[in-house]
Scaffold this active site. Structure first.
Site, PDB file in Angstrom:
ATOM      1  N   THR A  78       0.816  -1.223   0.000  1.00  0.00           N
ATOM      2  CA  THR A  78       0.000   0.000   0.000  1.00  0.00           C
ATOM      3  C   THR A  78       0.841   1.261   0.000  1.00  0.00           C
ATOM      4  O   THR A  78       0.486   2.252  -0.636  1.00  0.00           O
ATOM      5  CB  THR A  78      -0.920  -0.002   1.244  1.00  0.00           C
ATOM      6  N   ASP A 116       2.142  -6.920  -4.328  1.00  0.00           N
ATOM      7  CA  ASP A 116       1.318  -6.917  -3.127  1.00  0.00           C
ATOM      8  C   ASP A 116       1.919  -8.000  -2.220  1.00  0.00           C
ATOM      9  O   ASP A 116       2.320  -9.060  -2.706  1.00  0.00           O
ATOM     10  CB  ASP A 116      -0.117  -7.292  -3.514  1.00  0.00           C
ATOM     11  N   SER A 132       0.741 -10.139  -0.449  1.00  0.00           N
ATOM     12  CA  SER A 132       0.092 -11.456  -0.500  1.00  0.00           C
ATOM     13  C   SER A 132       0.847 -12.376  -1.468  1.00  0.00           C
ATOM     14  O   SER A 132       0.729 -13.597  -1.389  1.00  0.00           O
ATOM     15  CB  SER A 132      -1.350 -11.332  -0.996  1.00  0.00           C
ATOM     16  N   THR A 170       1.833  -4.617   4.263  1.00  0.00           N
ATOM     17  CA  THR A 170       1.715  -4.979   5.682  1.00  0.00           C
ATOM     18  C   THR A 170       1.220  -6.412   5.884  1.00  0.00           C
ATOM     19  O   THR A 170       1.504  -7.019   6.911  1.00  0.00           O
ATOM     20  CB  THR A 170       0.733  -4.023   6.394  1.00  0.00           C
ATOM     21  N   ASP A 171       0.483  -6.948   4.903  1.00  0.00           N
ATOM     22  CA  ASP A 171      -0.207  -8.224   5.146  1.00  0.00           C
ATOM     23  C   ASP A 171       0.728  -9.364   5.543  1.00  0.00           C
ATOM     24  O   ASP A 171       0.401 -10.151   6.428  1.00  0.00           O
ATOM     25  CB  ASP A 171      -1.019  -8.627   3.898  1.00  0.00           C
ATOM     26  N   GLN A 209      -2.774 -20.276  20.247  1.00  0.00           N
ATOM     27  CA  GLN A 209      -3.646 -19.377  19.470  1.00  0.00           C
ATOM     28  C   GLN A 209      -3.780 -18.017  20.137  1.00  0.00           C
ATOM     29  O   GLN A 209      -4.241 -17.067  19.516  1.00  0.00           O
ATOM     30  CB  GLN A 209      -5.045 -19.992  19.342  1.00  0.00           C
ATOM     31  N   CYS A 210      -3.418 -17.949  21.419  1.00  0.00           N
ATOM     32  CA  CYS A 210      -3.504 -16.652  22.119  1.00  0.00           C
ATOM     33  C   CYS A 210      -2.470 -15.697  21.523  1.00  0.00           C
ATOM     34  O   CYS A 210      -1.397 -16.119  21.109  1.00  0.00           O
ATOM     35  CB  CYS A 210      -3.201 -16.810  23.607  1.00  0.00           C
TER      36      CYS A 210
HETATM   37  N1  ASP Z   1      -2.387  -5.748   0.475  1.00  0.00           N
HETATM   38  C1  ASP Z   1      -1.350  -4.838   0.895  1.00  0.00           C
HETATM   39  C2  ASP Z   1      -0.065  -5.629   0.986  1.00  0.00           C
HETATM   40  O1  ASP Z   1       0.165  -6.302   1.956  1.00  0.00           O
HETATM   41  C3  ASP Z   1      -1.705  -4.212   2.188  1.00  0.00           C
HETATM   42  C4  ASP Z   1      -0.694  -3.239   2.726  1.00  0.00           C
HETATM   43  O2  ASP Z   1       0.335  -2.967   2.168  1.00  0.00           O
HETATM   44  O3  ASP Z   1      -0.981  -2.708   3.788  1.00  0.00           O
HETATM   45  O4  ASP Z   1       0.709  -5.578   0.081  1.00  0.00           O
END
Ligand code: ASP
Length: 345
Positions: free
Chosen positions: A16, A60, A62, A92-93, A281-282
């Protein structure tokens, strides 16, 4: 330290932070590092060298994978002597996975590698990206009066907090404050000043040389327990072709059902050489299998403790250890010993 001795390599992978809204569709699309620099004119005010490297096309997060982690390790290792520190702009993902993987792959790291990103694109007025980027650069270049880097670790900097990368988890899909290090104190807080928590920061050995690692084995799975989980599901995971290790996400302090079929399936998989690591899982706290009978039974079935590891760290550490071709017993042993401060034993 003289400014001309200072330099940063800014590696832009995507995410992002470097996106812009397509006026026709409204969707976020990647833009180039030059465009990113144009949106952060403050970068020009820094009186030291900032060189850049861009993933082309940017991705991205992901789509991040071990190949991309190896590429990052290669870039850092090839440029290691030329820069004071490294800043990686990343979505961030999956940032916590990348940070964890790099912490294991960059053995002997003696310089800062700071990952950052943002929740709002850098071209947007209220972006959190500018702050995150500029402070990350400052941290990547921070040195003690002796010249030693202040943070010779792989870290995530996000919304005022510097965290050890392999202790960090993304906890919020919307807030600027999107990451936490639940089981380890923050390494620095950024306000008017950046306050470093020096006692918690790893001290690198002055003579240690960087030893990059490139071998990862992805035959790993995560199995998250829930009440009512079917035997067929557990069996399907544990007998997946080629699978060598499982991160078992258990309840509380490492507890799981005492059902005969469940413990038998785990034991049989362990006997076949499957490494099964118990992670809670906590969000916070640690696995203590000897605490309740439900955990004790897991231990008897050959499951090893992941202590206070994040799932991200356990998964990437298993890939790293399996990549070394260690025996299952050796992988189990090494999972219980910290490599880069990822667990508290
Ligand atoms: N989908 C984005 C990524 O992880 C989300 C982000 O950057 O916050 O690349």
């Amino acid at each position: 330290m003289k400014e001309e001795d200072t330099s940063v390599l800014l590696i832009y992978t995507g995410g992002t932070i470097g996106m812009i809204e397509n006026p026709d569709t409204g969707a976020l699309e990647n833009f180039s590092l030059e465009q990113l620099q144009r949106h952060v004119p403050e970068l020009q005010k820094l009186e030291f060298r900032i060189d850049t490297y861009q993933f082309d096309p940017p991705i991205d997060s992901s789509d991040m994978d071990p190949e991309a982690w190896k590429r990052l390790v290669r870039i850092i290792s090839d440029n290691y002597d030329r820069y004071t520190g490294f800043v990686i702009l990343h979505g961030t993902d999956t940032m916590a996975y990348t940070a964890s993987a790099l912490s294991f792959m960059l053995e002997g790291l003696g310089k800062p590698v700071i990952l950052t990103g943002s929740q709002l694109p850098i071209g947007v007025l209220r972006t959190d990206g500018k702050e995150n980027l500029l402070t990350s650069i400052e941290i990547a270049t921070a040195r003690h009066p002796s010249g030693r880097p202040v943070v010779p670790e792989v870290c995530i900097f996000f919304e005022n907090h510097l965290m050890r990368g392999n202790r960090t988890t993304k906890i919020n899909a919307e807030d600027f404050n999107a990451f936490r290090s639940f089981n380890y104190p923050v390494l620095a807080s950024a306000g008017i000043h950046i306050k470093y928590n020096n006692v918690q920061i790893h001290v690198s050995k002055s003579n240690s040389a960087l030893k990059p690692h490139y071998l990862l084995d992805t035959n790993v799975a995560v199995l998250k327990l829930f009440p009512g989980i079917n035997e067929s599901v557990v069996e399907a995971v544990l007998s997946a072709p080629g699978l060598k290790a499982v991160v078992l996400e258990t309840y509380g302090s490492g507890n799981a059902p005492r059902k005969d079929w469940f413990l038998r399936r785990l034991r049989e998989a362990g006997e076949r050489g499957m490494v099964i690591v118990n992670v809670t899982q906590c969000s916070a706290g640690t696995v203590e299998m000897e605490r309740y009978e439900t955990g004790y039974r897991l231990m008897q079935a050959g499951v090893v403790s992941g202590h206070d590891s994040t799932t991200e760290s356990a998964v990437t550490k298993l890939m790293f250890l399996l990549g070394h071709d260690y025996s299952p017993a050796e992988v189990r042993r090494r999972m219980c010993k910290p490599i880069a401060g990822e667990i508290t034993v």
